[in-house]
Each structure stands twice: as structure tokens, then as C-alpha cells.
Design a protein around this motif. Structure first.
Motif, PDB file in Angstrom:
ATOM      1  N   VAL A  25       0.863  -1.176   0.000  1.00 45.43           N
ATOM      2  CA  VAL A  25       0.000   0.000   0.000  1.00 45.43           C
ATOM      3  C   VAL A  25       0.901   1.228   0.000  1.00 45.43           C
ATOM      4  CG1 VAL A  25      -1.765   1.305   1.246  1.00 45.43           C
ATOM      5  CG2 VAL A  25      -1.813  -1.201   1.273  1.00 45.43           C
ATOM      6  N   CYS A  26       0.702   2.096  -0.996  1.00 47.54           N
ATOM      7  CA  CYS A  26       1.464   3.348  -1.081  1.00 47.54           C
ATOM      8  C   CYS A  26       0.585   4.476  -0.549  1.00 47.54           C
ATOM      9  CB  CYS A  26       1.837   3.659  -2.524  1.00 47.54           C
ATOM     10  SG  CYS A  26       2.916   2.429  -3.256  1.00 47.54           S
ATOM     11  N   ALA A  27       1.102   5.241   0.403  1.00 48.01           N
ATOM     12  CA  ALA A  27       0.297   6.274   1.061  1.00 48.01           C
ATOM     13  C   ALA A  27       0.955   7.639   0.900  1.00 48.01           C
ATOM     14  CB  ALA A  27       0.161   5.942   2.544  1.00 48.01           C
ATOM     15  N   SER A  28       0.151   8.605   0.470  1.00 49.13           N
ATOM     16  CA  SER A  28       0.643   9.983   0.383  1.00 49.13           C
ATOM     17  C   SER A  28      -0.566  10.883   0.155  1.00 49.13           C
ATOM     18  CB  SER A  28       1.657  10.124  -0.761  1.00 49.13           C
ATOM     19  OG  SER A  28       1.053   9.752  -1.974  1.00 49.13           O
ATOM     20  N   ARG A  29      -0.318  12.186   0.077  1.00 48.60           N
ATOM     21  CA  ARG A  29      -1.450  13.103  -0.105  1.00 48.60           C
ATOM     22  C   ARG A  29      -1.923  13.122  -1.550  1.00 48.60           C
ATOM     23  NH1 ARG A  29       1.754  18.031   2.200  1.00 48.60           N
ATOM     24  NH2 ARG A  29       3.172  16.936   0.782  1.00 48.60           N
ATOM     25  N   THR A  30      -0.986  12.912  -2.483  1.00 55.10           N
ATOM     26  CA  THR A  30      -1.350  12.893  -3.911  1.00 55.10           C
ATOM     27  C   THR A  30      -0.743  11.640  -4.554  1.00 55.10           C
ATOM     28  OG1 THR A  30       0.633  14.153  -4.502  1.00 55.10           O
ATOM     29  CG2 THR A  30      -1.368  15.428  -4.041  1.00 55.10           C
ATOM     30  N   PRO A  31      -1.368  11.112  -5.625  1.00 53.32           N
ATOM     31  CA  PRO A  31      -0.922   9.810  -6.165  1.00 53.32           C
ATOM     32  C   PRO A  31       0.463   9.824  -6.816  1.00 53.32           C
ATOM     33  CG  PRO A  31      -3.104  10.409  -6.993  1.00 53.32           C
ATOM     34  CD  PRO A  31      -2.597  11.600  -6.267  1.00 53.32           C
ATOM     35  N   GLY A  32       0.965  10.995  -7.195  1.00 52.46           N
ATOM     36  CA  GLY A  32       2.308  11.070  -7.786  1.00 52.46           C
ATOM     37  C   GLY A  32       2.469  10.094  -8.943  1.00 52.46           C
ATOM     38  N   ASP A  33       3.503   9.250  -8.872  1.00 53.21           N
ATOM     39  CA  ASP A  33       3.796   8.295  -9.959  1.00 53.21           C
ATOM     40  C   ASP A  33       3.143   6.934  -9.717  1.00 53.21           C
ATOM     41  OD1 ASP A  33       5.406  10.248 -11.089  1.00 53.21           O
ATOM     42  OD2 ASP A  33       7.194   9.555 -10.008  1.00 53.21           O
ATOM     43  N   PHE A  34       2.160   6.882  -8.817  1.00 53.85           N
ATOM     44  CA  PHE A  34       1.599   5.586  -8.411  1.00 53.85           C
ATOM     45  C   PHE A  34       1.155   4.730  -9.604  1.00 53.85           C
ATOM     46  CE2 PHE A  34      -2.057   2.926  -7.374  1.00 53.85           C
ATOM     47  CZ  PHE A  34      -1.435   2.040  -6.519  1.00 53.85           C
ATOM     48  N   LYS A  35       0.601   5.390 -10.629  1.00 54.48           N
ATOM     49  CA  LYS A  35       0.070   4.648 -11.799  1.00 54.48           C
ATOM     50  C   LYS A  35       1.100   3.683 -12.386  1.00 54.48           C
ATOM     51  CE  LYS A  35      -3.863   6.474 -14.278  1.00 54.48           C
ATOM     52  NZ  LYS A  35      -4.557   5.424 -13.566  1.00 54.48           N
ATOM     53  N   VAL A  36       2.364   4.090 -12.333  1.00 54.81           N
ATOM     54  CA  VAL A  36       3.430   3.248 -12.898  1.00 54.81           C
ATOM     55  C   VAL A  36       3.460   1.903 -12.161  1.00 54.81           C
ATOM     56  CG1 VAL A  36       5.929   3.058 -13.264  1.00 54.81           C
ATOM     57  CG2 VAL A  36       4.787   5.278 -13.529  1.00 54.81           C
ATOM     58  N   LEU A  37       3.383   1.966 -10.839  1.00 54.55           N
ATOM     59  CA  LEU A  37       3.403   0.724 -10.044  1.00 54.55           C
ATOM     60  C   LEU A  37       2.151  -0.097 -10.307  1.00 54.55           C
ATOM     61  CD1 LEU A  37       4.696   2.073  -6.598  1.00 54.55           C
ATOM     62  CD2 LEU A  37       6.007   0.871  -8.361  1.00 54.55           C
ATOM     63  N   GLU A  38       1.022   0.597 -10.428  1.00 52.33           N
ATOM     64  CA  GLU A  38      -0.252  -0.096 -10.667  1.00 52.33           C
ATOM     65  C   GLU A  38      -0.216  -0.838 -12.002  1.00 52.33           C
ATOM     66  OE1 GLU A  38      -3.698   2.428 -11.009  1.00 52.33           O
ATOM     67  OE2 GLU A  38      -4.751   1.151  -9.571  1.00 52.33           O
ATOM     68  N   GLU A  39       0.411  -0.192 -13.004  1.00 58.65           N
ATOM     69  CA  GLU A  39       0.518  -0.862 -14.306  1.00 58.65           C
ATOM     70  C   GLU A  39       1.444  -2.074 -14.225  1.00 58.65           C
ATOM     71  OE1 GLU A  39       1.559   2.322 -16.973  1.00 58.65           O
ATOM     72  OE2 GLU A  39      -0.470   3.164 -16.747  1.00 58.65           O
ATOM     73  N   GLU A  40       2.501  -1.951 -13.424  1.00 61.29           N
ATOM     74  CA  GLU A  40       3.462  -3.064 -13.321  1.00 61.29           C
ATOM     75  C   GLU A  40       2.892  -4.237 -12.524  1.00 61.29           C
ATOM     76  OE1 GLU A  40       7.505  -0.290 -13.490  1.00 61.29           O
ATOM     77  OE2 GLU A  40       7.060  -1.394 -11.656  1.00 61.29           O
ATOM     78  N   CYS A  41       2.079  -3.929 -11.509  1.00 59.95           N
ATOM     79  CA  CYS A  41       1.615  -4.971 -10.559  1.00 59.95           C
ATOM     80  C   CYS A  41       0.174  -4.731 -10.142  1.00 59.95           C
ATOM     81  CB  CYS A  41       2.468  -4.898  -9.294  1.00 59.95           C
ATOM     82  SG  CYS A  41       3.847  -5.979  -9.294  1.00 59.95           S
ATOM     83  N   PRO A  42      -0.778  -4.796 -11.048  1.00 60.43           N
ATOM     84  CA  PRO A  42      -2.149  -4.376 -10.718  1.00 60.43           C
ATOM     85  C   PRO A  42      -2.769  -5.101  -9.518  1.00 60.43           C
ATOM     86  CG  PRO A  42      -2.048  -5.481 -12.871  1.00 60.43           C
ATOM     87  CD  PRO A  42      -0.649  -5.300 -12.425  1.00 60.43           C
ATOM     88  N   ASP A  43      -2.397  -6.363  -9.293  1.00 55.52           N
ATOM     89  CA  ASP A  43      -3.075  -7.135  -8.233  1.00 55.52           C
ATOM     90  C   ASP A  43      -2.502  -6.896  -6.843  1.00 55.52           C
ATOM     91  OD1 ASP A  43      -4.536  -8.231 -10.229  1.00 55.52           O
ATOM     92  OD2 ASP A  43      -3.229  -9.992 -10.452  1.00 55.52           O
ATOM     93  N   ARG A  44      -1.272  -6.400  -6.776  1.00 51.78           N
ATOM     94  CA  ARG A  44      -0.600  -6.391  -5.474  1.00 51.78           C
ATOM     95  C   ARG A  44      -0.249  -4.994  -4.959  1.00 51.78           C
ATOM     96  NH1 ARG A  44       4.193  -8.508  -5.504  1.00 51.78           N
ATOM     97  NH2 ARG A  44       4.399  -9.018  -7.697  1.00 51.78           N
ATOM     98  N   VAL A  45      -0.766  -3.948  -5.598  1.00 47.84           N
ATOM     99  CA  VAL A  45      -0.429  -2.612  -5.098  1.00 47.84           C
ATOM    100  C   VAL A  45      -1.673  -1.718  -5.072  1.00 47.84           C
ATOM    101  CG1 VAL A  45       0.272  -1.651  -7.364  1.00 47.84           C
ATOM    102  CG2 VAL A  45       1.301  -0.765  -5.259  1.00 47.84           C
ATOM    103  N   ARG A  46      -1.801  -0.962  -3.995  1.00 49.94           N
ATOM    104  CA  ARG A  46      -2.933  -0.049  -3.851  1.00 49.94           C
ATOM    105  C   ARG A  46      -2.431   1.300  -3.360  1.00 49.94           C
ATOM    106  NH1 ARG A  46      -4.708  -3.489  -6.285  1.00 49.94           N
ATOM    107  NH2 ARG A  46      -6.499  -4.856  -5.948  1.00 49.94           N
ATOM    108  N   TYR A  47      -3.181   2.342  -3.740  1.00 48.21           N
ATOM    109  CA  TYR A  47      -2.878   3.689  -3.242  1.00 48.21           C
ATOM    110  C   TYR A  47      -3.893   4.050  -2.165  1.00 48.21           C
ATOM    111  CZ  TYR A  47      -2.691   8.763  -3.004  1.00 48.21           C
ATOM    112  OH  TYR A  47      -2.608  10.052  -2.546  1.00 48.21           O
ATOM    113  N   TRP A  48      -3.422   4.667  -1.079  1.00 51.73           N
ATOM    114  CA  TRP A  48      -4.334   5.135  -0.035  1.00 51.73           C
ATOM    115  C   TRP A  48      -3.956   6.568   0.323  1.00 51.73           C
ATOM    116  CZ3 TRP A  48      -8.664   2.694   1.244  1.00 51.73           C
ATOM    117  CH2 TRP A  48      -9.403   3.208   2.305  1.00 51.73           C
ATOM    118  N   GLN A  49      -4.910   7.482   0.066  1.00 50.60           N
ATOM    119  CA  GLN A  49      -4.616   8.897   0.340  1.00 50.60           C
ATOM    120  C   GLN A  49      -4.461   9.116   1.844  1.00 50.60           C
ATOM    121  OE1 GLN A  49      -7.588  11.904  -0.628  1.00 50.60           O
ATOM    122  NE2 GLN A  49      -5.929  13.132  -1.503  1.00 50.60           N
ATOM    123  N   THR A  50      -3.353   9.707   2.218  1.00 52.46           N
ATOM    124  CA  THR A  50      -3.014   9.841   3.637  1.00 52.46           C
ATOM    125  C   THR A  50      -2.233  11.121   3.866  1.00 52.46           C
ATOM    126  OG1 THR A  50      -2.689   7.431   3.701  1.00 52.46           O
ATOM    127  CG2 THR A  50      -1.841   8.689   5.583  1.00 52.46           C
TER     128      THR A  50
END
Ligand SMILES: NC(=O)c1ccc[n+]([C@@H]2O[C@H](COP(=O)([O-])OP(=O)(O)OC[C@H]3O[C@@H](n4cnc5c(N)ncnc54)[C@H](OP(=O)(O)O)[C@@H]3O)[C@@H](O)[C@H]2O)c1
Length: 237
Positions: A25-50
Motif C-alpha cells: 500500500v502506497c500512502a501519500s497526499r497525492t498519487p504522484g507516480d503511483f500509476k506506474v506501479l499499478e501498471e506493473e503490478c495491478p493485483d498487489r499494489v494499492r494507493y491510499w490517500q493519507t
């Protein structure tokens, strides 16, 4: 769970954990480059706004991590900010942002994660900096918060050891991405700093991230209360 896992060092740590087969789980105020990780590993990574400065937000993040993936094994308190300024001109608001993010944010992560880590026998990695122990003119606030993170790490490692929870800190030197980028982008500044690095170069974020993988792994099962410096051999002054 990696705070600030959307850019710079945190992104690299999240990516290395994913390469190891972990769910992240990647946590931050804005998603930043998160999409890159999601494309690489769609089943095992999530973003949580924090927002790591908020107790409610951090408590919600830890609950969410367990809801999303069933358990919490590794907490990387990586989110951090730097506000430059010699003490005479350092704005109180900038001071508060550094203390709130770099120090209170680290405390809130540990505080909220302990109940889950007690169940999993998990581990905490707090991200410090070489500047925690090296005098850097113009960075009193940043240096002070990172020094505090290191002592917080040492004390909590002793307190939480009885639950089988290991707590360590990762203290990178200067890295080529994130906050360290500025140093190598300016030729004049880099020429001044170059001689301080035994290896003659700054680090890659992946090189620091591999050290986080080690601290999170069973290879580090007897490493507790340690500050792992990853700086290529740094002679600051
Ligand atoms: N890069 C280096 O050379 C270097 C060297 C030594 C130590 N470090 C340490 O490494 C860590 C990461 O730094 P970096 O260089 O990768 O910086 P960066 O590229 O600026 O990334 C900082 C990350 O923290 C997040 N963040 C900031 N404030 C936050 C808040 N209130 N709540 C939640 N997330 C927050 C940011 O996302 P949002 O802004 O979207 O929230 C971003 O994902 C820091 O603790 C830093 O002190 C870096």
C-alpha cells in the motif's frame, strides 16, 4: 505499507518490495507516480490517500492496509519534507511542516501500526538521513527532525522488541532522485560536494531501497534498533 510510496525513495522501496512478491500500500497526499506501479503490478499494489501529520488519517491508513491485504507485516515511515533556511529566516510554519511530517508522522505510523504488527510479528523501518548526524548549515530543522527520528527508532526498538516487532532506521546519504536531485542538477554545487563521496557519486534510489528490503526480510531477523547508513562512504566535512 510505505508512506510517501508514490515518488522518489518511497516509490523505489515500494517497487523493490513488489519485486520481492510482497503486496504494497502506497500512502501519500497525492498519487504522484503511483500509476506506474499499478501498471506493473495491478493485483498487489494499492494507493491510499493519507496525510501523515494527521492521527485520524494514519489510523485509517493502517486499518485500510489490513482490510486490503489481510495483514500488515512491514511499515516504512518514509514520507518526509525539507524546508531550507538558516534559523534566522526559517519560517515557523516551515518548521511545523518539517516536525509534523518527519517526526510526528513517524510517531503516528508506529503508534497506529503496533496493534497490527503485534499480530503479524512485523517490522518498522523509519527513514532518516545522513544529515541526522552531520552538521548542515541551513538545514537545522531537517537535521533536528531526522536526529529525533533516530532516537525514536532506538527507544521504540527496545519497547516493542518484547512483541517480536523489530524497529530500524534507514539513513540514506544523497540520492539521485527526490530531495537529492537538486544537488547533482547544479554543476557548481555538485563540484563542491563531489569530493565528499568516497565513491565519487550520489546513490541511486534503488540502492537505498535494497537496504530497506534487507531490513524488512528474515535476513535481518536479529537486527533491531539499528540505523543503517547507505551513503557510499560520506565524509561530510
Ligand atoms: N532523496 C534523498 O537524497 C534523500 C536522502 C536522505 C533521506 N531522504 C529521505 O527519504 C524520504 C523520501 O524523500 P524523497 O527524496 O523521496 O522525497 P520526495 O521525492 O519529495 O517524496 C516525498 C514523499 O513523501 C510524501 N509526503 C510528503 N508529505 C506528506 C504528508 N504530509 N503525508 C503523506 N505523505 C507525504 C510525498 O507525497 P505527497 O507530497 O503527495 O504527499 C512523496 O511521496 C524522506 O524522509 C527524506 O528525508 C531522502
Amino acid at each position: 505499507m510505505v508512506t510517501g510510496g508514490t515518488r522518489g525513495l518511497g516509490f523505489a522501496i515500494a517497487r523493490e518490495f513488489l519485486n520481492e512478491g510482497m503486496s504494497v500500500v502506497c500512502a501519500s497526499r497525492t498519487p504522484g507516480d503511483f500509476k506506474v506501479l499499478e501498471e506493473e503490478c495491478p493485483d498487489r499494489v494499492r494507493y491510499w490517500q493519507t496525510d501523515v501529520t494527521s492521527p485520524e488519517s494514519v489510523a485509517g491508513l493502517m486499518r485500510a492496509a489490513v482490510d486490503l491485504f489481510g495483514r500488515l507485516d512491514v511499515v516504512v515511515a518514509n514520507a518526509g519534507v525539507n524546508r531550507d533556511g538558516k534559523v534566522e529566516r526559517l519560517d515557523p510554519a516551515d518548521w511545523d511542516v518539517m516536525v509534523g511530517t518527519n517526526l510526528t508522522g513517524v510517531y503516528l505510523c508506529t503508534h497506529a501500526a503496533v496493534p497490527y504488527l503485534r499480530e503479524s510479528g512485523g517490522t518498522i523501518i523509519n527513514v532518516s538521513s545522513s544529515m541526522a548526524t552531520r552538521i548542515t548549515v541551513g538545514a537545522a530543522g531537517y537535521c533536528a527532525t531526522k536526529a529525533a527520528v533516530e532516537m525514536f527508532t532506538r527507544v521504540t526498538a527496545i519497547e516493542l522488541g518484547r512483541y517480536g516487532i523489530r524497529v530500524n532506521a534507514l539513513a540514506p546519504g544523497i540520492l539521485a532522485e527526490g530531495m537529492g536531485k537538486e544537488l547533482i542538477q547544479n554543476d557548481r554545487i555538485w563540484e563542491k560536494y563531489r569530493k565528499r563521496f568516497a565513491l565519487g557519486r550520489v546513490g541511486d534510489v534503488a540502492e537505498a531501497a535494497r537496504a530497506a528490503v534487507f531490513l524488512a526480510s528474515d535476513d535481518a531477523s536479529y537486527v533491531n534498533g539499528d540505523i543503517l547508513e547507505v551513503n557510499g562512504g560520506l565524509q561530510w566535512a
